[in-house]
Design an enzyme around this catalytic site. Sequence first.
Site, PDB file in Angstrom:
ATOM      1  N   ARG A 227       6.346   3.111 -40.476  1.00  0.00           N
ATOM      2  CA  ARG A 227       5.422   3.785 -39.573  1.00  0.00           C
ATOM      3  C   ARG A 227       5.983   5.177 -39.267  1.00  0.00           C
ATOM      4  NH1 ARG A 227       2.132   0.530 -40.723  1.00  0.00           N
ATOM      5  NH2 ARG A 227       1.054  -0.961 -39.390  1.00  0.00           N
ATOM      6  N   GLU A 256      -1.864  10.490 -37.900  1.00  0.00           N
ATOM      7  CA  GLU A 256      -2.751  10.156 -39.017  1.00  0.00           C
ATOM      8  C   GLU A 256      -4.191  10.213 -38.539  1.00  0.00           C
ATOM      9  OE1 GLU A 256      -1.564   6.387 -40.674  1.00  0.00           O
ATOM     10  OE2 GLU A 256       0.512   6.984 -40.808  1.00  0.00           O
ATOM     11  N   HIS A 274      -1.160   6.811 -46.239  1.00  0.00           N
ATOM     12  CA  HIS A 274      -1.038   5.459 -45.684  1.00  0.00           C
ATOM     13  C   HIS A 274      -1.814   4.448 -46.551  1.00  0.00           C
ATOM     14  CE1 HIS A 274      -0.446   2.960 -41.753  1.00  0.00           C
ATOM     15  NE2 HIS A 274      -0.282   2.230 -42.841  1.00  0.00           N
TER      16      HIS A 274
END
Length: 309
Positions: A227, A256, A274
Site C-alpha cells: 500500500r 490514488e 494498482h
Amino acid sequence: MIPVNSVLQVGHFPEIMQAEIDRRFVPTRHLDPAAPVPSGDFQAILVRSNTKLPESLVRQLPKLKMVATCGVGYDNLPLSYLKAQGIKASNTPGVLNDAVCELAMGMMLGLMRRIPESESFVKSKAWSKGLFKITTTLAGKRVGIAGMGRIGQDLAERLLPFKVDIAYSGPSPKAVPYTYFKDVHALATACDVLFLACPATPDTDKMVNQEVLEALGPNGYLINIARGSVVDEAALLYALQHKKIAGAALDVYDNEPNPNEAFLNLDNVLLTPHIGSATAETRIAMTNLAVDNLEAFFNQQPLPTEVKN
Ligand code: NAP
C-alpha cells in the site's frame, strides 16, 4: 440464498466483477459512497478494497451486521467502529496471490532491466543512433521481503529459481527457510532488492522512511505492491531524485488514482496503476469469495474468510 434488498453494494466494481456479482445475486447499488444512502434495511455491505467505506455511511445502517470487502487488504474499512458494533468483516485472501506475485516479479525485472524504457528505445528508433544502457542482473542479489505472509511466501518461492538469497522482516519469524530480521531497516541494510508485501496498519505507516531508503543504498531497488502508506513518499521522491537508491517499482501510491506528479518525470521508476490482482481469473475468484462470505452470513454459517484481528 442472499435475501433481496439486504445487501448494499458500495462503490463501482470493474465490469467483469459486477457481472459476476449480478450472476450470484442482486445488490442495491450505491455507487458514490459520499452520496445520500438509499433507504432500506440493509444487513450487509459489499465493497472492494479500492473504495474507502466511510464510518459515517455505516452509522446510517442500523441493521448492518456484516461487511464483505473484495480484496485482501481491509484498510478501506472503519474496522474499529465495526468491531465496537459487533459487525463482522470478511476479505478475500489467497485467491489473488498468483496475480500479485506475477506482477511483482514483472515489475522487478522490468525495473532492473529497464524493459519499458528499452521498448521506447526501439519504438522511437533511437537504436539506430546508439546502444541501449547496460543494466543489472538479478542472479546473485540479496532479496528482502517486508511481510512474509501469504503473498510474501508465494513471492519467495517464485524468486528462488532466480538464484537469489532471500531474507524477510515482520513482527514474528515464520516457518520458512529464509533469514529473519525483526526490523525493516536491518532488512534493507542486508538486501539489494526490497519488496513490500505487508498490510497498511498504524505500525507500517511510512515504515519505509529516509533511513530505510539510505540503508537500501544507491544500488538498491524498492518494489511496493503493498500500500502507498507503507512508504514515506516524500522521502522516496528525494531518494529517487538524488540517486540515493537505484530505482523503485510502484503499484500503489498515497493518492490514488492521482499519484504525486513528481514520480511521472523520473527515469528510475516503473509505475503501474494498482493492478496487483487485476486479472480476469483473479477478479472473478475474489468476487466469488466475497459473495461466498455474504452467503455464509445469511445462512448463519461461519464466514470462510473472516477478518479476525
Ligand atoms: P497476509 O497474509 O496477512 O500477510 C501480511 C504479512 O505482513 C504477515 O506475515 C504479517 O506478519 C506481516 N506484517 C505485519 N506487520 C508488518 C511489519 N510492520 N513489517 C513487515 N511485515 C509485517 O496478507 P497478504 O495476503 O500477504 O497481503 C499483504 C498485503 O498486500 C495486503 O494487506 C494488501 O495491502 C497488499 N496487496 C496489494 C495488492 C495490489 O493490488 N497491489 C493486492 C493484494 C494485496 P504477522 O503474520 O506476524 O502479523
